[in-house]
Design a protein around this motif. Sequence first.
Motif, PDB file in Angstrom:
ATOM      1  N   LEU A  70     -36.302   2.184 111.895  1.00 31.25           N
ATOM      2  CA  LEU A  70     -35.640   2.631 111.076  1.00 31.25           C
ATOM      3  C   LEU A  70     -36.354   3.146 109.734  1.00 31.25           C
ATOM      4  N   LEU A  71     -37.393   2.482 109.054  1.00 35.81           N
ATOM      5  CA  LEU A  71     -38.126   3.023 107.814  1.00 35.81           C
ATOM      6  C   LEU A  71     -39.294   3.740 108.352  1.00 35.81           C
ATOM      7  N   ARG A  72     -40.106   3.165 109.293  1.00 33.93           N
ATOM      8  CA  ARG A  72     -41.325   3.671 109.513  1.00 33.93           C
ATOM      9  C   ARG A  72     -41.309   5.057 110.458  1.00 33.93           C
ATOM     10  N   TRP A  98     -48.366  10.565 100.991  1.00 37.08           N
ATOM     11  CA  TRP A  98     -48.145   9.340 100.136  1.00 37.08           C
ATOM     12  C   TRP A  98     -46.782   9.424  99.869  1.00 37.08           C
ATOM     13  N   LEU A  99     -45.803  10.499  99.774  1.00 36.77           N
ATOM     14  CA  LEU A  99     -44.514  10.432  99.070  1.00 36.77           C
ATOM     15  C   LEU A  99     -43.733   9.487 100.146  1.00 36.77           C
ATOM     16  N   SER A 113     -40.903   4.813 101.889  1.00 37.67           N
ATOM     17  CA  SER A 113     -40.614   3.604 103.053  1.00 37.67           C
ATOM     18  C   SER A 113     -40.787   2.485 102.538  1.00 37.67           C
ATOM     19  N   THR A 114     -41.827   2.205 101.546  1.00 42.24           N
ATOM     20  CA  THR A 114     -42.318   1.102 100.909  1.00 42.24           C
ATOM     21  C   THR A 114     -41.109   0.433  99.801  1.00 42.24           C
ATOM     22  N   VAL A 115     -40.515   1.549  99.033  1.00 48.72           N
ATOM     23  CA  VAL A 115     -39.707   0.918  98.181  1.00 48.72           C
ATOM     24  C   VAL A 115     -38.324   0.631  98.906  1.00 48.72           C
ATOM     25  N   GLY A 119     -44.864  -3.876 102.825  1.00 52.53           N
ATOM     26  CA  GLY A 119     -44.568  -2.332 103.094  1.00 52.53           C
ATOM     27  C   GLY A 119     -45.323  -1.340 102.984  1.00 52.53           C
ATOM     28  N   PHE A 120     -46.334  -1.512 101.888  1.00 49.50           N
ATOM     29  CA  PHE A 120     -47.170  -0.148 101.883  1.00 49.50           C
ATOM     30  C   PHE A 120     -48.246  -0.633 102.989  1.00 49.50           C
ATOM     31  N   VAL A 121     -48.515  -1.602 103.563  1.00 47.26           N
ATOM     32  CA  VAL A 121     -49.724  -1.689 104.628  1.00 47.26           C
ATOM     33  C   VAL A 121     -49.004  -1.230 105.838  1.00 47.26           C
TER      34      VAL A 121
END
Length: 249
Positions: A162-164, A181-182, A187-189, A211-213
Amino acid sequence: MTTPLPCKASSVHAVAPPCSTQSPYNLFKRLGMFVLAVGLYVLGNLLAAVQAGALSGNAQFSNQQLLNGIAYAGVGLLLLYYLQNRRQGFTRAFAGHTLQRPLRNGLLATTAVYVLCGVVVALFDIPDESFMLTFFDGLDRSQIVLLCISLVIFPPLAEELLLRHFLMRLLPWERSAVWKWLSIVLSTVLFAAIHTQYEQAITMVALVAVGFVLAVARIASGGLLVPVLIHACAEVLALLGYVLNAYMG
């Protein structure tokens, strides 16, 4: 039939393999796929709600039923992903172009996040999450094992799809560092935001870091296999942390 874009010597090579082919960016198609993916995610959880009501006569979810909903969503999202990538090759698309280095770095970074957060929790005597305090209540040994297996398999698959994939594809991250980076930040937030069951600030810090990783691993590997495996490792580390806290407490 789309025409491959010519290879260029640019910053795009930092996020995509050399001479990779890219289809023309179409926001409306990608937005449509994301909306469909969200619909499948919601539908999976609704199916689990119906099942829970049919089995227990009320609308209260057990932890296993919650994970069942995520499992249903994961199956639907995986099917959608397969249909989307069947022409170019499902296995190749899912695995990406690089595995070893992004996986190794991602596992090390995720382990470091959990170790550091565990040290902070111990030093400042931060209480356990109330969600986890009752996570295994009323379950026998076999049910606990089943719940743990479900936790390691289904959320990593469903959430990464879903997110990545469907979310990050809304932005053409393959084409410039700015979009890259956006997409990572977005996706991290949202990864941290959907985990509403947690209350402690340190847990949210861990979620943002992980999430950032995961987002960086998605871009570095070019596929979903690496972030799914890192996410599964994060679930294992979280369970080990819970067991360790319970033992030491």
